[in-house]
Design an enzyme around this catalytic site. Structure first.
Site, mmCIF file in Angstrom:
data_model
loop_
_atom_site.group_PDB
_atom_site.id
_atom_site.type_symbol
_atom_site.label_atom_id
_atom_site.label_comp_id
_atom_site.label_asym_id
_atom_site.label_seq_id
_atom_site.Cartn_x
_atom_site.Cartn_y
_atom_site.Cartn_z
ATOM 1 N N ASP A 34 0.630 3.669 2.362
ATOM 2 C CA ASP A 34 0.482 4.290 3.670
ATOM 3 C C ASP A 34 -0.600 5.373 3.549
ATOM 4 O O ASP A 34 -1.423 5.326 2.642
ATOM 5 C CB ASP A 34 1.824 4.834 4.184
ATOM 6 C CG ASP A 34 1.876 4.902 5.709
ATOM 7 O OD1 ASP A 34 1.578 3.865 6.343
ATOM 8 O OD2 ASP A 34 2.207 5.953 6.251
ATOM 9 N N ASP A 68 0.847 -1.189 0.000
ATOM 10 C CA ASP A 68 0.000 0.000 0.000
ATOM 11 C C ASP A 68 0.882 1.239 0.000
ATOM 12 O O ASP A 68 2.107 1.153 0.094
ATOM 13 C CB ASP A 68 -0.903 0.001 1.235
ATOM 14 C CG ASP A 68 -0.092 0.021 2.521
ATOM 15 O OD1 ASP A 68 0.185 1.131 3.016
ATOM 16 O OD2 ASP A 68 0.277 -1.065 3.021
#
Length: 289
Positions: free
Chosen positions: A211, A209
């Site tokens: 973040d 991802d």
């Protein structure tokens, strides 16, 4: 010296396939029980040992992982080279979910973990200026490319305590002010302990991802992370399958000195050393004690 590769599998990576003579073995450590039994066997003629960092079924949080017991147990099995595989978030647009980063630096923001094998009665200081092994990291990068993975060589890993993900303010701080590249919860104190145990250590960060800093992605979505983890786990197993051929069965001394990190590290005079500590550190530091 014979090569023995130790793989510490992070979130989503709970086993490796294709081992000849595969067997889960229990290893006793004076630092407590490791995260799980260790899967041993041979792959491509090279001895392998696999330890699921969070335990099968994912029973350990980042803070409860028994890092000292894990590294001590791998050392007791004769492991020479440790490859850490772990999920992480990215602070860089070009380091996208599904990519791998071969980490070479850390900023340690953990605070609830035992970070050294040494202590009162047996004091030692090792250098972690360069906390990963360039030779081993280069092999992991080549193995990743062979597996068809987009890989970035070099990056700074922010190790946070967790288990919660970052606030937006923290994410921006780590990215914009501190210049970090990825964020995770498990590579510290693991890398420091591997250095104390004179083990070559490489960190393969699998991006799941962006973040919370990314304006188009917002907060971390655990369902998206799990979906990406599944694909990353397959890539990680393909990477591991290439390592025996790249590293070979014969192990020369590390050209970067990882396997000699304790040469001048122990400061406590021999006559002042706590005998109980000396015994406890038999596997980790027996070479110099």
């Amino acid at each position: 010296m014979e090569t023995r590769i130790g793989v510490i599998g992070g979130s989503g990576v709970y086993q490796i396939d294709g081992l000849d003579g595969a067997e889960w073995v229990e290893v006793d450590s004076p630092f407590g029980a490791p995260s799980d039994a260790i899967l041993t066997g041979r792959l491509g003629g090279v001895e392998m040992a696999f330890l699921p960092r969070h335990g099968r079924g994912h029973v350990h949080s980042p803070s409860s992982v028994p890092y000292r017991a894990n590294i001590d147990a791998l050392k007791r099995l004769g492991v020479t080279d440790v490859i850490s595989v772990s999920a992480c978030g990215s602070f860089r647009e070009e380091m996208a979910p599904g990519d791998f980063v071969i980490v070479d630096q850390f900023i340690d923001r953990t605070f609830a973990r035992e970070k050294s094998f040494f202590g009162p009665g047996l004091v030692a200081h090792v250098s972690v200026a360069h906390p990963t092994c360039p030779r081993l990291g280069a092999a992991c990068a080549e193995a990743a490319r062979d597996a068809g993975v987009t890989v970035h060589e070099g990056g700074t890993y922010l190790a946070m305590e967790g288990p919660q993900f970052s606030s937006l303010a923290e994410s921006r701080l780590y990215r914009e002010v501190w210049g970090c590249d990825v964020i995770g919860m498990t590579n510290m104190p693991e890398a420091k302990l591997a250095r104390e145990a004179e083990l070559c250590y490489a960190s393969v960060a699998m991006i799941t991802d962006y973040d919370s800093w990314h304006p188009e992605h917002g907060s971390v979505d655990i369902s998206d992370i799990i979906a990406t983890l599944t694909g990353n786990a397959d890539k990680a197993r393909a990477l591991v399958a290439r390592l025996p051929e790249l590293l070979g069965p014969e192990r020369a001394p590390c050209p970067h000195g990882c396997d000699r990190a304790l040469d001048f590290a122990v400061l406590t005079a021999p006559e002042a050393r706590d005998p109980a500590m000396v015994e406890k550190l038999g596997a980790v530091a027996g070479r110099v004690l």
